[in-house]
Design a protein around this motif. Sequence first.
Motif, PDB file in Angstrom:
ATOM      1  N   TYR A   1       0.752  -1.285  -0.093  1.00  0.00           N
ATOM      2  CA  TYR A   1      -0.187  -0.062  -0.007  1.00  0.00           C
ATOM      3  C   TYR A   1       0.871   1.303  -0.028  1.00  0.00           C
ATOM      4  CZ  TYR A   1      -3.743   3.127   1.287  1.00  0.00           C
ATOM      5  OH  TYR A   1      -4.816   4.248   1.109  1.00  0.00           O
ATOM      6  N   ARG A   2       1.686   1.329   1.013  1.00  0.00           N
ATOM      7  CA  ARG A   2       2.750   2.458   0.957  1.00  0.00           C
ATOM      8  C   ARG A   2       3.568   2.917  -0.399  1.00  0.00           C
ATOM      9  NH1 ARG A   2       6.317   3.223   6.319  1.00  0.00           N
ATOM     10  NH2 ARG A   2       4.123   3.142   6.967  1.00  0.00           N
ATOM     11  N   PRO A   3       4.064   1.633  -0.829  1.00  0.00           N
ATOM     12  CA  PRO A   3       4.945   1.939  -2.367  1.00  0.00           C
ATOM     13  C   PRO A   3       3.893   2.295  -3.252  1.00  0.00           C
ATOM     14  CG  PRO A   3       5.582  -0.157  -1.308  1.00  0.00           C
ATOM     15  CD  PRO A   3       4.348   0.387  -0.466  1.00  0.00           C
ATOM     16  N   MET A   4       2.450   1.864  -3.349  1.00  0.00           N
ATOM     17  CA  MET A   4       1.708   2.295  -4.218  1.00  0.00           C
ATOM     18  C   MET A   4       1.418   3.905  -4.031  1.00  0.00           C
ATOM     19  SD  MET A   4      -2.387   1.580  -4.453  1.00  0.00           S
ATOM     20  CE  MET A   4      -2.681   2.928  -3.126  1.00  0.00           C
ATOM     21  N   ARG A   5       1.206   4.467  -2.979  1.00  0.00           N
ATOM     22  CA  ARG A   5       0.812   5.793  -2.577  1.00  0.00           C
ATOM     23  C   ARG A   5       2.226   6.931  -2.879  1.00  0.00           C
ATOM     24  NH1 ARG A   5      -3.477   7.579   0.205  1.00  0.00           N
ATOM     25  NH2 ARG A   5      -2.805   9.533  -0.772  1.00  0.00           N
TER      26      ARG A   5
ATOM     27  N   LEU B   1      10.150  15.337 -19.191  1.00  0.00           N
ATOM     28  CA  LEU B   1       9.153  14.881 -18.196  1.00  0.00           C
ATOM     29  C   LEU B   1       7.966  13.945 -18.905  1.00  0.00           C
ATOM     30  CD1 LEU B   1       8.137  18.451 -16.775  1.00  0.00           C
ATOM     31  CD2 LEU B   1       8.807  16.559 -15.493  1.00  0.00           C
ATOM     32  N   ALA B   2       7.860  14.115 -20.341  1.00  0.00           N
ATOM     33  CA  ALA B   2       7.220  13.139 -20.968  1.00  0.00           C
ATOM     34  C   ALA B   2       7.138  11.635 -20.870  1.00  0.00           C
ATOM     35  CB  ALA B   2       6.992  13.657 -22.497  1.00  0.00           C
ATOM     36  N   PRO B   3       8.493  11.366 -21.403  1.00  0.00           N
ATOM     37  CA  PRO B   3       9.006   9.916 -21.275  1.00  0.00           C
ATOM     38  C   PRO B   3       8.844   9.458 -19.505  1.00  0.00           C
ATOM     39  CG  PRO B   3      10.691  11.083 -21.678  1.00  0.00           C
ATOM     40  CD  PRO B   3       9.806  12.305 -21.847  1.00  0.00           C
ATOM     41  N   LYS B   4       9.228  10.482 -18.808  1.00  0.00           N
ATOM     42  CA  LYS B   4       9.271  10.140 -17.341  1.00  0.00           C
ATOM     43  C   LYS B   4       7.674   9.650 -16.927  1.00  0.00           C
ATOM     44  CE  LYS B   4      10.219  11.924 -12.843  1.00  0.00           C
ATOM     45  NZ  LYS B   4      10.783  13.193 -12.098  1.00  0.00           N
ATOM     46  N   LEU B   5       6.857  10.349 -17.246  1.00  0.00           N
ATOM     47  CA  LEU B   5       5.530  10.180 -16.942  1.00  0.00           C
ATOM     48  C   LEU B   5       5.079   8.893 -17.579  1.00  0.00           C
ATOM     49  CD1 LEU B   5       2.962  11.166 -15.727  1.00  0.00           C
ATOM     50  CD2 LEU B   5       2.278  12.624 -17.779  1.00  0.00           C
ATOM     51  N   THR B   6       5.332   8.578 -18.824  1.00  0.00           N
ATOM     52  CA  THR B   6       4.849   7.330 -19.250  1.00  0.00           C
ATOM     53  C   THR B   6       5.396   6.117 -18.466  1.00  0.00           C
ATOM     54  OG1 THR B   6       4.886   8.413 -21.631  1.00  0.00           O
ATOM     55  CG2 THR B   6       4.969   6.069 -21.324  1.00  0.00           C
TER      56      THR B   6
ATOM     57  N   GLN C   1       3.241   3.543 -15.952  1.00  0.00           N
ATOM     58  CA  GLN C   1       3.273   1.897 -16.212  1.00  0.00           C
ATOM     59  C   GLN C   1       3.525   1.083 -15.030  1.00  0.00           C
ATOM     60  OE1 GLN C   1       6.257   1.608 -19.431  1.00  0.00           O
ATOM     61  NE2 GLN C   1       4.870   1.998 -21.027  1.00  0.00           N
ATOM     62  N   VAL C   2       4.570   1.872 -14.171  1.00  0.00           N
ATOM     63  CA  VAL C   2       4.997   1.134 -12.916  1.00  0.00           C
ATOM     64  C   VAL C   2       3.812   1.431 -11.766  1.00  0.00           C
ATOM     65  CG1 VAL C   2       6.407   1.344 -10.879  1.00  0.00           C
ATOM     66  CG2 VAL C   2       7.274   1.408 -13.184  1.00  0.00           C
ATOM     67  N   LEU C   3       3.051   2.654 -12.058  1.00  0.00           N
ATOM     68  CA  LEU C   3       1.858   2.720 -10.919  1.00  0.00           C
ATOM     69  C   LEU C   3       0.670   1.806 -11.139  1.00  0.00           C
ATOM     70  CD1 LEU C   3       0.325   4.264  -8.980  1.00  0.00           C
ATOM     71  CD2 LEU C   3      -0.362   5.876 -10.819  1.00  0.00           C
ATOM     72  N   TYR C   4       0.383   1.458 -12.323  1.00  0.00           N
ATOM     73  CA  TYR C   4      -0.896   0.639 -12.517  1.00  0.00           C
ATOM     74  C   TYR C   4      -0.340  -0.988 -12.197  1.00  0.00           C
ATOM     75  CZ  TYR C   4      -4.294   3.839 -14.072  1.00  0.00           C
ATOM     76  OH  TYR C   4      -5.009   4.827 -13.598  1.00  0.00           O
ATOM     77  N   ARG C   5       0.711  -1.070 -12.332  1.00  0.00           N
ATOM     78  CA  ARG C   5       1.452  -2.452 -12.044  1.00  0.00           C
ATOM     79  C   ARG C   5       1.537  -2.643 -10.332  1.00  0.00           C
ATOM     80  NH1 ARG C   5       5.814  -2.151 -15.543  1.00  0.00           N
ATOM     81  NH2 ARG C   5       7.122  -1.445 -14.226  1.00  0.00           N
ATOM     82  N   LYS C   6       1.723  -1.342  -9.737  1.00  0.00           N
ATOM     83  CA  LYS C   6       1.336  -1.511  -8.012  1.00  0.00           C
ATOM     84  C   LYS C   6      -0.114  -1.552  -7.700  1.00  0.00           C
ATOM     85  CE  LYS C   6       5.702   0.891  -7.020  1.00  0.00           C
ATOM     86  NZ  LYS C   6       6.296  -0.344  -6.384  1.00  0.00           N
TER      87      LYS C   6
ATOM     88  N   GLU D   1      -9.090  11.097 -10.480  1.00  0.00           N
ATOM     89  CA  GLU D   1     -10.739  10.361 -10.183  1.00  0.00           C
ATOM     90  C   GLU D   1     -10.111   8.847  -9.838  1.00  0.00           C
ATOM     91  OE1 GLU D   1     -14.477  10.286  -9.070  1.00  0.00           O
ATOM     92  OE2 GLU D   1     -13.511  12.070  -9.441  1.00  0.00           O
ATOM     93  N   VAL D   2      -9.444   8.200 -10.692  1.00  0.00           N
ATOM     94  CA  VAL D   2      -9.030   6.704 -10.349  1.00  0.00           C
ATOM     95  C   VAL D   2      -8.515   6.463  -9.339  1.00  0.00           C
ATOM     96  CG1 VAL D   2      -7.850   4.973 -11.512  1.00  0.00           C
ATOM     97  CG2 VAL D   2      -9.118   6.326 -13.078  1.00  0.00           C
ATOM     98  N   ASP D   3      -7.497   7.440  -9.100  1.00  0.00           N
ATOM     99  CA  ASP D   3      -6.582   7.248  -7.808  1.00  0.00           C
ATOM    100  C   ASP D   3      -7.735   7.549  -6.663  1.00  0.00           C
ATOM    101  OD1 ASP D   3      -4.467   7.418  -9.339  1.00  0.00           O
ATOM    102  OD2 ASP D   3      -3.920   9.660  -8.857  1.00  0.00           O
TER     103      ASP D   3
END
Length: 262
Positions: A49-53, A120-125, A129-134, A234-236
């Motif tokens: 949970y904490r790494p996800m946040r 910033l653009a590739p960093k956000l991409t 991806q990592v966030l949705y895996r978490k 909103e998803v968050d």
Amino acid sequence: MPRAQAPSLRHELIVAIAPVFLGGFLFTALIETYKDDMTSRKDLVLDFYRPMRDQQAECRATEQQLASAYQTEAGTYRLMLNELDHMVAADPATRARGYEVLPQSLLESNSKVLAQIGELAPKLTLCTQVLYRKYEEVALATATYDEFTKIGEQRDAAVQPLYGQRATLLNQLSNQFTSESLMNTLRDSFLMNDDTADGRNAIKAKVHAIGDPAIGFYTQLARNEADILKVEQEVDKKLITLYAKKVNRRYERGVFSALWPW
């Protein structure tokens, strides 16, 4: 009538000790089970949970920075065009010495913003991806995968048109000019041969032909990124509510529910 045989000392000891022994064994098992349950809950928070946040906070900060950078880029182009218009309208003989410092400063600022966007653009991409895996990992750990899938489908339906809009904007930009060609045109304009009014007006027209669309392009990109950010936030909110309730419910369980969760 035969007399009843008195219970032996051994029998009396067994009768007296057994409840204590069984009670102690049950209590020990109960405590150990509760300790294991508390450890698993702690691991769920620390490992999932904490790494996800933390990842979520990083992605949203990056997305806000990118939207701001797009808006800053549009504003910088507007300042440069305004400065060019002023140079064209004024008599070159009336300019103060060192006047070129301002337009050169604007060019340098614009180059820095372009470089920031490129980072910033590739960093956000990658961050997304990592966030949705978490998100998926927490869903599996909290037995909420079905709910996560449903929320994910709703998110995709909302965000895909915005991604399509962004792709269209990028294609339109690349078909007209590149950021490098625009910068070169602006740089040349500030070093232009402005001996005649006609020459200055010709350069002004050339720069505005690519500068005005660039301003509109980056303004729309900023708005597009802000719309995407709104969907992601909103998803968050939905997923945090879902996961937090599940984690909190585990901590609310008492000692007996650790043994008998039903």
